[in-house]
Design a protein around this motif. Structure first.
Motif, mmCIF file in Angstrom:
data_model
loop_
_atom_site.group_PDB
_atom_site.id
_atom_site.type_symbol
_atom_site.label_atom_id
_atom_site.label_comp_id
_atom_site.label_asym_id
_atom_site.label_seq_id
_atom_site.Cartn_x
_atom_site.Cartn_y
_atom_site.Cartn_z
ATOM 1 N N PHE A 156 11.500 26.444 -12.190
ATOM 2 C CA PHE A 156 11.408 25.776 -13.491
ATOM 3 C C PHE A 156 11.867 26.735 -14.586
ATOM 4 O O PHE A 156 12.672 26.372 -15.456
ATOM 5 N N LYS A 157 11.366 27.959 -14.553
ATOM 6 C CA LYS A 157 11.741 28.957 -15.560
ATOM 7 C C LYS A 157 13.225 29.264 -15.499
ATOM 8 O O LYS A 157 13.890 29.368 -16.540
ATOM 9 N N ALA A 170 15.737 28.488 -18.585
ATOM 10 C CA ALA A 170 16.410 29.655 -19.169
ATOM 11 C C ALA A 170 17.920 29.499 -19.101
ATOM 12 O O ALA A 170 18.641 29.814 -20.066
ATOM 13 N N ALA A 171 18.437 28.995 -17.980
ATOM 14 C CA ALA A 171 19.885 28.804 -17.830
ATOM 15 C C ALA A 171 20.393 27.740 -18.804
ATOM 16 O O ALA A 171 21.441 27.908 -19.440
ATOM 17 N N ALA A 172 19.663 26.640 -18.921
ATOM 18 C CA ALA A 172 20.062 25.568 -19.837
ATOM 19 C C ALA A 172 20.024 26.048 -21.284
ATOM 20 O O ALA A 172 20.911 25.732 -22.083
ATOM 21 N N THR A 173 19.000 26.827 -21.620
ATOM 22 C CA THR A 173 18.892 27.371 -22.980
ATOM 23 C C THR A 173 20.064 28.283 -23.293
ATOM 24 O O THR A 173 20.664 28.206 -24.372
ATOM 25 N N SER A 187 11.544 33.610 -19.329
ATOM 26 C CA SER A 187 11.429 32.649 -20.408
ATOM 27 C C SER A 187 12.791 32.386 -21.006
ATOM 28 O O SER A 187 13.607 33.287 -21.146
ATOM 29 N N GLY A 188 13.046 31.124 -21.363
ATOM 30 C CA GLY A 188 14.288 30.793 -22.031
ATOM 31 C C GLY A 188 14.298 31.269 -23.467
ATOM 32 O O GLY A 188 15.344 31.388 -24.090
ATOM 33 N N ASN A 189 13.133 31.510 -24.029
ATOM 34 C CA ASN A 189 13.023 32.012 -25.389
ATOM 35 C C ASN A 189 13.446 33.464 -25.419
ATOM 36 O O ASN A 189 12.826 34.303 -24.778
ATOM 37 N N VAL A 211 6.658 25.175 -22.816
ATOM 38 C CA VAL A 211 5.885 25.401 -21.592
ATOM 39 C C VAL A 211 6.014 26.859 -21.151
ATOM 40 O O VAL A 211 5.033 27.503 -20.760
ATOM 41 N N LEU A 212 7.234 27.385 -21.230
ATOM 42 C CA LEU A 212 7.434 28.789 -20.861
ATOM 43 C C LEU A 212 6.707 29.718 -21.819
ATOM 44 O O LEU A 212 6.169 30.754 -21.412
ATOM 45 N N ASP A 213 6.685 29.353 -23.098
ATOM 46 C CA ASP A 213 5.961 30.164 -24.072
ATOM 47 C C ASP A 213 4.463 30.178 -23.776
ATOM 48 O O ASP A 213 3.809 31.225 -23.840
#
Length: 257
Positions: free
Chosen positions: A155-156, A160-163, A3-5, A209-211
Motif C-alpha cells: 500500500f505504501k 508513494a509511486a503514484a504521488t 510515505s508518499g509525503n 493514511v500513510l501520515d
C-alpha cells in the motif's frame, strides 16, 4: 517504513548515524501532543488565510466584487515561502518547533489568496472544499483506527509511486508553462481533466493514511518531543495539498455547468 509525503520519509524518526531512534532529555513524542500541535498549525493557517482573504477582494467601479490588484503577491509569496520553509523543516527536523508554525503562517497567505479567487469565480466553492477536506480527514482517520484500512508495505509503495508520478507531471507542466506550452486535457474541465483531478484527490487522501501510520510509528518508537511538531507539519503538508486539489476538482465540475 515508507510515505508518499516528502516531509515524512523513511529515515524521519531514525538517527542516520546509528539506525536507532534518537532520544532527547526533553521527553518523547506522544499522539495527544501531535494532535494538539496540528490544531495549533491549523489555527495559525486560518488566521493568516483570513487576513489574505480580506485583502484579496475589493469593490470594483461597477460596485461588484473583484480581485484586488497585487493579490498575486500573497499567493506567490505564500507559495514560495511555504516551499522554502517546508524544505528547511524536512532537512532540519529539530527546527520544526519554529519552522512548522512559520510554515503554517506563510502557507495561510497562499491559501487565503487562492481561496478568495476561487470563491469570486465560483461562489460557495471554498466551504465545499473545506468540508470535503476535513470530512475526508475524519473518514480516513476512523477507517485507519478501526483497521479497515491498513498501511501495508505494498500500500505504501503504491501510494508513494503514484504521488511521485503526480508531482513529476506537475513539475513538467510548470516548466513547460514558461515556454508557453500547456499540457493538454489534465488542466481542463473535460472528462479527462476531471478524471485526473479525481485520481489526484484519491492519492492525496491516501497519503493521510500513510501520515497516520508514520506518526503512530514515531510515537511507538519513542521519538524525541520535537517530532510532535514535525509530525503535525507533515500532516499539514498533506491537508494543504488535499484542499487545493479539492478546489481544482470542484472548479472543473462547476465549469461544466
Amino acid at each position: 517504513m515508507r510515505s508518499g509525503n516528502p516531509a515524512l520519509k523513511e529515515s524521519t524518526f531514525l538517527d542516520l548515524g546509528t539506525g536507532s531512534v534518537v532520544s532527547r532529555d526533553g521527553g518523547t513524542m506522544t499522539l495527544n501532543g501531535t494532535v494538539n500541535k496540528t490544531g495549533i498549525l491549523l489555527l495559525l493557517t486560518v488566521l493568516t488565510a483570513a487576513f489574505a482573504w480580506s485583502q484579496s477582494v475589493v469593490t470594483g467601479p461597477d460596485g461588484q466584487p473583484m480581485v484586488a490588484p497585487g493579490i498575486a503577491i500573497y499567493a506567490l509569496g505564500g507559495a514560495i515561502g511555504g516551499l522554502v520553509l517546508a524544505l528547511v523543516t524536512a532537512f532540519k527536523k529539530e527546527w520544526s518547533p519554529v519552522t512548522a508554525p512559520l510554515y503554517a503562517l506563510v502557507e495561510g497567505f497562499f491559501l487565503g489568496a487562492i481561496s478568495a479567487m476561487f470563491e469570486l469565480r465560483f461562489p460557495g466553492i471554498v466551504m465545499q472544499a473545506v468540508l470535503l477536506t476535513f470530512g475526508t480527514l475524519g473518514a480516513l482517520l476512523a477507517a485507519y483506527r478501526s483497521g479497515l484500512i491498513k498501511a501495508t508495505e505494498n500500500f505504501k509503495l503504491g501510494v508513494a509511486a503514484a504521488t511521485g508520478g503526480i508531482f513529476l507531471i506537475y513539475l513538467v507542466s510548470f516548466a513547460l508553462s514558461f515556454f508557453g506550452i500547456k499540457v493538454p486535457y489534465i488542466h481542463e474541465s473535460g472528462l479527462i481533466g476531471i478524471g485526473f483531478s479525481l485520481f489526484v484527490v484519491v492519492i492525496a487522501a491516501l497519503n493521510l493514511v500513510l501520515d497516520f501510520d508514520f506518526i503512530e510509528s514515531g510515537v511507538e518508537a519513542g521519538a524525541p518531543k520535537y517530532m510532535e511538531w514535525y509530525g503535525a507539519f507533515g500532516l499539514m503538508v498533506t491537508l494543504v495539498w488535499l484542499y487545493v486539489e479539492f478546489l481544482r476538482l470542484l472548479a472543473k465540475l462547476q465549469s461544466r455547468d
